[in-house]
Design a protein around this motif. Structure first.
Motif, PDB file in Angstrom:
ATOM      1  N   LEU A 130       0.820  -1.208   0.000  1.00 20.12           N
ATOM      2  CA  LEU A 130       0.000   0.000   0.000  1.00 20.12           C
ATOM      3  C   LEU A 130       0.855   1.261   0.000  1.00 20.12           C
ATOM      4  CD1 LEU A 130      -2.912   0.899  -0.048  1.00 20.12           C
ATOM      5  CD2 LEU A 130      -2.907   0.901   2.442  1.00 20.12           C
ATOM      6  N   VAL A 185       2.479   6.067  -3.036  1.00 18.70           N
ATOM      7  CA  VAL A 185       3.452   6.914  -3.735  1.00 18.70           C
ATOM      8  C   VAL A 185       3.084   7.031  -5.204  1.00 18.70           C
ATOM      9  CG1 VAL A 185       5.852   7.087  -4.470  1.00 18.70           C
ATOM     10  CG2 VAL A 185       5.317   6.426  -2.124  1.00 18.70           C
ATOM     11  N   GLU A 186       2.760   5.908  -5.821  1.00 19.28           N
ATOM     12  CA  GLU A 186       2.405   5.923  -7.243  1.00 19.28           C
ATOM     13  C   GLU A 186       1.170   6.791  -7.479  1.00 19.28           C
ATOM     14  OE1 GLU A 186       3.748   4.970  -9.900  1.00 19.28           O
ATOM     15  OE2 GLU A 186       2.197   4.627 -11.401  1.00 19.28           O
ATOM     16  N   ASP A 224       3.743   1.692  -1.466  1.00 22.41           N
ATOM     17  CA  ASP A 224       4.179   1.937  -2.842  1.00 22.41           C
ATOM     18  C   ASP A 224       3.026   2.450  -3.698  1.00 22.41           C
ATOM     19  OD1 ASP A 224       6.648   1.149  -2.164  1.00 22.41           O
ATOM     20  OD2 ASP A 224       6.586  -0.799  -3.171  1.00 22.41           O
ATOM     21  N   TYR A 225       1.872   1.866  -3.452  1.00 22.35           N
ATOM     22  CA  TYR A 225       0.706   2.313  -4.210  1.00 22.35           C
ATOM     23  C   TYR A 225       0.403   3.776  -3.887  1.00 22.35           C
ATOM     24  CZ  TYR A 225      -0.224  -2.683  -4.899  1.00 22.35           C
ATOM     25  OH  TYR A 225      -0.138  -4.011  -5.218  1.00 22.35           O
ATOM     26  N   VAL A 270       1.277  14.375   7.064  1.00 25.06           N
ATOM     27  CA  VAL A 270       0.969  13.532   5.909  1.00 25.06           C
ATOM     28  C   VAL A 270       1.313  12.080   6.176  1.00 25.06           C
ATOM     29  CG1 VAL A 270       1.349  15.367   4.263  1.00 25.06           C
ATOM     30  CG2 VAL A 270       3.247  13.897   4.962  1.00 25.06           C
ATOM     31  N   ILE A 314       0.033  14.687  -1.960  1.00 29.43           N
ATOM     32  CA  ILE A 314       0.659  13.907  -0.908  1.00 29.43           C
ATOM     33  C   ILE A 314      -0.434  13.117  -0.222  1.00 29.43           C
ATOM     34  CG2 ILE A 314       1.793  14.002   1.333  1.00 29.43           C
ATOM     35  CD1 ILE A 314       3.377  16.309   0.432  1.00 29.43           C
ATOM     36  N   PRO A 315      -0.273  11.803  -0.132  1.00 27.97           N
ATOM     37  CA  PRO A 315      -1.292  11.039   0.599  1.00 27.97           C
ATOM     38  C   PRO A 315      -1.312  11.458   2.060  1.00 27.97           C
ATOM     39  CG  PRO A 315       0.584   9.659   0.081  1.00 27.97           C
ATOM     40  CD  PRO A 315       0.804  10.948  -0.634  1.00 27.97           C
ATOM     41  N   VAL A 316      -2.477  11.565   2.602  1.00 27.93           N
ATOM     42  CA  VAL A 316      -2.609  12.069   3.960  1.00 27.93           C
ATOM     43  C   VAL A 316      -3.401  11.090   4.809  1.00 27.93           C
ATOM     44  CG1 VAL A 316      -2.438  14.499   3.371  1.00 27.93           C
ATOM     45  CG2 VAL A 316      -4.630  13.338   3.213  1.00 27.93           C
ATOM     46  N   GLU A 323      10.991  16.624   7.684  1.00 27.80           N
ATOM     47  CA  GLU A 323      11.440  15.539   6.828  1.00 27.80           C
ATOM     48  C   GLU A 323      11.786  16.053   5.438  1.00 27.80           C
ATOM     49  OE1 GLU A 323       8.419  15.596   8.114  1.00 27.80           O
ATOM     50  OE2 GLU A 323       8.088  13.839   9.378  1.00 27.80           O
ATOM     51  N   ALA A 343       0.168   9.202  -5.529  1.00 29.44           N
ATOM     52  CA  ALA A 343       0.537  10.594  -5.252  1.00 29.44           C
ATOM     53  C   ALA A 343       1.295  11.202  -6.427  1.00 29.44           C
ATOM     54  CB  ALA A 343       1.383  10.652  -3.982  1.00 29.44           C
ATOM     55  N   TRP A 400       3.438   9.687   5.119  1.00 30.09           N
ATOM     56  CA  TRP A 400       4.665   9.809   4.361  1.00 30.09           C
ATOM     57  C   TRP A 400       4.978   8.544   3.590  1.00 30.09           C
ATOM     58  CZ3 TRP A 400       5.823  14.204   3.070  1.00 30.09           C
ATOM     59  CH2 TRP A 400       7.103  14.603   2.694  1.00 30.09           C
ATOM     60  N   PRO A 401       5.451   8.661   2.398  1.00 31.99           N
ATOM     61  CA  PRO A 401       5.752   7.463   1.619  1.00 31.99           C
ATOM     62  C   PRO A 401       6.787   6.568   2.300  1.00 31.99           C
ATOM     63  CG  PRO A 401       5.777   9.422   0.244  1.00 31.99           C
ATOM     64  CD  PRO A 401       5.678   9.884   1.655  1.00 31.99           C
ATOM     65  N   PHE A 405      -5.218  -0.503  -8.338  1.00 29.04           N
ATOM     66  CA  PHE A 405      -4.066  -1.397  -8.434  1.00 29.04           C
ATOM     67  C   PHE A 405      -4.586  -2.833  -8.402  1.00 29.04           C
ATOM     68  CE2 PHE A 405      -2.677   2.541  -6.548  1.00 29.04           C
ATOM     69  CZ  PHE A 405      -1.489   2.826  -7.201  1.00 29.04           C
ATOM     70  N   PRO A 442      11.993   8.739   6.439  1.00 26.69           N
ATOM     71  CA  PRO A 442      11.838   8.739   7.892  1.00 26.69           C
ATOM     72  C   PRO A 442      10.758   9.707   8.350  1.00 26.69           C
ATOM     73  CG  PRO A 442      13.840   9.878   7.237  1.00 26.69           C
ATOM     74  CD  PRO A 442      13.306   9.233   6.029  1.00 26.69           C
ATOM     75  N   ARG A 443      10.118   9.320   9.421  1.00 24.53           N
ATOM     76  CA  ARG A 443       9.058  10.146   9.972  1.00 24.53           C
ATOM     77  C   ARG A 443       9.431  10.531  11.396  1.00 24.53           C
ATOM     78  NH1 ARG A 443       4.107  10.125   8.292  1.00 24.53           N
ATOM     79  NH2 ARG A 443       3.370  10.101  10.427  1.00 24.53           N
ATOM     80  N   GLN A 454      -8.987  11.038   1.197  1.00 28.43           N
ATOM     81  CA  GLN A 454      -8.527   9.952   0.332  1.00 28.43           C
ATOM     82  C   GLN A 454      -9.275   8.666   0.654  1.00 28.43           C
ATOM     83  OE1 GLN A 454      -4.599   7.789   0.323  1.00 28.43           O
ATOM     84  NE2 GLN A 454      -4.337   9.068  -1.476  1.00 28.43           N
TER      85      GLN A 454
END
Lengths: 211, 347
Positions: A165, A170-171, A167-168, A190, A179-181, B91, A173, A192-193, B252, A197-198, B294
């Protein structure tokens, strides 16, 4: 009394002249052995003739001879199998019964084809509506059975996958340039992909959702 | 008298039917595609797309969805890409690299917008102190589905709203604190591009013949605009993008089934994600990611696992999920037969 001898076979073959033919028949009426032999020769001839001409498939012959205007079964007609569907045309009033082209000797099967001029139906009993019903039922049953089998649960050999998920996300986004949130109620930053690091851990990590 | 009365009633009925038909003809359904009329606003939007690849800028992008807001610092460097980082975060930013694939996708999205809606230019407005041209995407019934604000000075897209059929904003994006120049560009960040293996029509057909479900058309206004694939642990994953020109939905798909050691099936046998992507739901049509909007959903069907991510109004995302193969849940005879017919390619 002389027997017919070789004249007997000529009689069976129809090779005697009229006077000879008459005399031979008179002799047969009086001579039991010659009558027996003539009878045996006729049977033998029928048998041999029957072996020499194989019996064609009736449906095949029907399809060939049913072609309107077709003089030769091997003329420039449609390819075999395309002239008539399985079971024949239910409605074909102009079709004529096949005509015999060569003298066919017995034994042979009688094909009960009724002609339109006889006032009856032209449909052959070999292709009756009952056969349609049975064939349709069989096809439907086979189809339902195949579908039922194919519609079973996933085959055991299907690999167990863990969709990535992150990777998905990121793709998605990248293609949407967003940015996926995540839920701001649980984390104000967010989602973060992966690989980046978070500073804080989310309460519900979407990466875990694939398990 | 009676005959006259009957004739009068028939005449009234005919008139009423004519009025009804006339009314229907003049008030088309909102889902009618394409919406009739000119698309004069497309010139402005194409200019904005061109400016996005030409003008370097730094700004704050504010996002508002049905469940919250988010502020993101954005830096655009033409030829390099777009860097995004949540405001105040430390970040590394997330960088979308410029690529021909994205340019093609932009063109497809604009074409889809033009195809689905009537795109017209409205009266200019001011947005964050800047003069902006306003473009509206209107449905067939003339309701507004989306609104764009394009900067008069730079042609950059300053704002974008997406409205649900009731007229309420579903998503909103605003570019504020706009400054020209790419100061703050993250030089060390490599960035991401779309998966490289783009699937053309022939390749999609081949995959379909192998059992993949890759519809060209999900719902009345969601059409395929992009398809590409990659491999995860030697398993092919196909990413299809659907859009109406305003919203984007990613699907996907990959062969396989979900592991059930953590995803227990419910009573109906459904295997998939629940709200926020965790747990299990009894259906697959309502799974919110719990963010600014989302949509996330994951389920297995017919030997494939589907994951859907969407920045779209809930009803649109839901209709997209429903249009895809349903989850394996029902074990009834006819459900199983229908599933089998589908697997055999007969329906």
């Amino acid at each position: 009394m002389d027997h017919l001898g070789e004249r007997l076979s000529a009689l069976i073959d129809g090779e005697l002249g009229a006077a000879e033919h008459e005399r031979a028949l008179i002799h047969l009426a009086k001579c039991e052995p010659c009558r027996f032999e003539a009878d045996m020769m006729r049977r033998l001839k029928r048998r041999l003739t029957g072996l020499g001409e194989p019996e064609p498939d009736l449906d095949f012959m029907g399809r060939l001879m049913a072609r309107p205007g077709m003089d030769s079964p091997f003329g420039a007609g449609a390819p075999l199998g395309s002239s008539r569907p399985l079971g024949g045309f239910p409605e074909e009033p102009t079709r004529k019964a096949p005509e015999r082209r060569e003298p066919r000797t017995s034994p042979e099967r009688y094909v009960p084809v009724r002609r339109p001029e006889d006032g009856g139906s032209v449909r052959s009993p070999y292709f009756s509506g009952g056969r349609y019903a049975v064939a349709g039922l069989a096809v439907a049953t086979a189809l339902l059975g195949s579908a039922f089998v194919a519609g079973g649960e996933n085959p055991d050999n299907a690999p167990v996958v863990e969709p990535r998920l992150s990777d998905y996300a990121v793709e998605h986004a990248v293609t949407s340039r967003q940015i996926p949130v995540v839920d701001p109620a649980t984390d104000p930053v967010v989602a973060w992909p992966a690989g980046i690091p978070r500073t804080s851990e989310r309460a519900s990590d979407p990466n875990e959702t694939t398990r | 008298m009676r005959r006259g009365g009957t004739r009068s009633a028939i005449s009234s009925l005919v008139v009423a039917l004519c009025v009804l038909l006339g009314s229907a003809a003049t008030h088309p359904d909102a889902s009618e595609v394409p919406a009739e009329g000119g698309d004069g606003g497309m010139t402005v939007l194409r200019g904005a797309a061109e400016a996005d690849g030409r003008v370097a800028y730094t700004a704050v992008r504010g996002l508002r969805g049905p469940q919250g807001t988010l502020a993101v610092r954005v830096v655009s460097r033409p030829g390099e890409g777009l860097a995004m980082a949540p405001l105040g975060a430390e970040e590394q930013p997330f960088v979308v690299r410029s690529s021909s694939a994205l340019e093609t996708l932009d063109e497809s999205l604009l074409a889809m917008l033009e195809h689905t809606y009537r795109v017209v230019e409205a009266e200019p407005e001011e947005l964050d102190g800047r003069s902006a041209k306003v473009v509206e995407a209107r449905r067939a019934d003339d309701t507004v589905a989306g609104r764009f604000w394009v900067d008069e000075a730079t042609d950059l897209l300053l704002g974008r709203d997406v409205y649900d059929p009731a007229g309420d904003p579903s998503f909103s994006s605003r570019l504020t604190e706009l400054r020209l120049g790419d100061r703050g560009w993250p030089e060390d960040t490599l960035g991401d591009e779309p998966w490289g293996d783009a699937l053309d029509h022939t390749e999609r057909e081949e995959l379909r013949s192998e059992g993949w479900t890759l519809p060209e058309h999900l719902t009345w206004n969601l059409r395929l605009v992009d398809a590409r694939s990659t491999h995860h642990e030697e398993h092919r994953v196909v990413h299809t993008v659907y859009s109406d020109g305003l919203s984007q939905i990613s699907v996907f798909a990959q062969r396989g089934k979900l592991g059930e050691e953590h995803l227990s099936a419910d009573q109906n046998g459904y295997v998939g994600t629940g709200t926020g992507g965790g747990g299990v739901t009894t259906g697959h049509e309502t799974i919110f990611g719990g963010d600014v909007g989302q949509y996330q959903s994951m389920w297995q069907a017919n030997g494939f696992v589907y994951t859907l991510l969407a920045d779209a109004p809930a009803d649109l995302a839901s209709s997209a999920v429903t249009a895809l193969p349903g989850p394996e849940g029902s074990s009834g005879f006819w459900s199983r037969v229908q599933r089998g017919l589908s697997r055999l390619g007969l329906v």
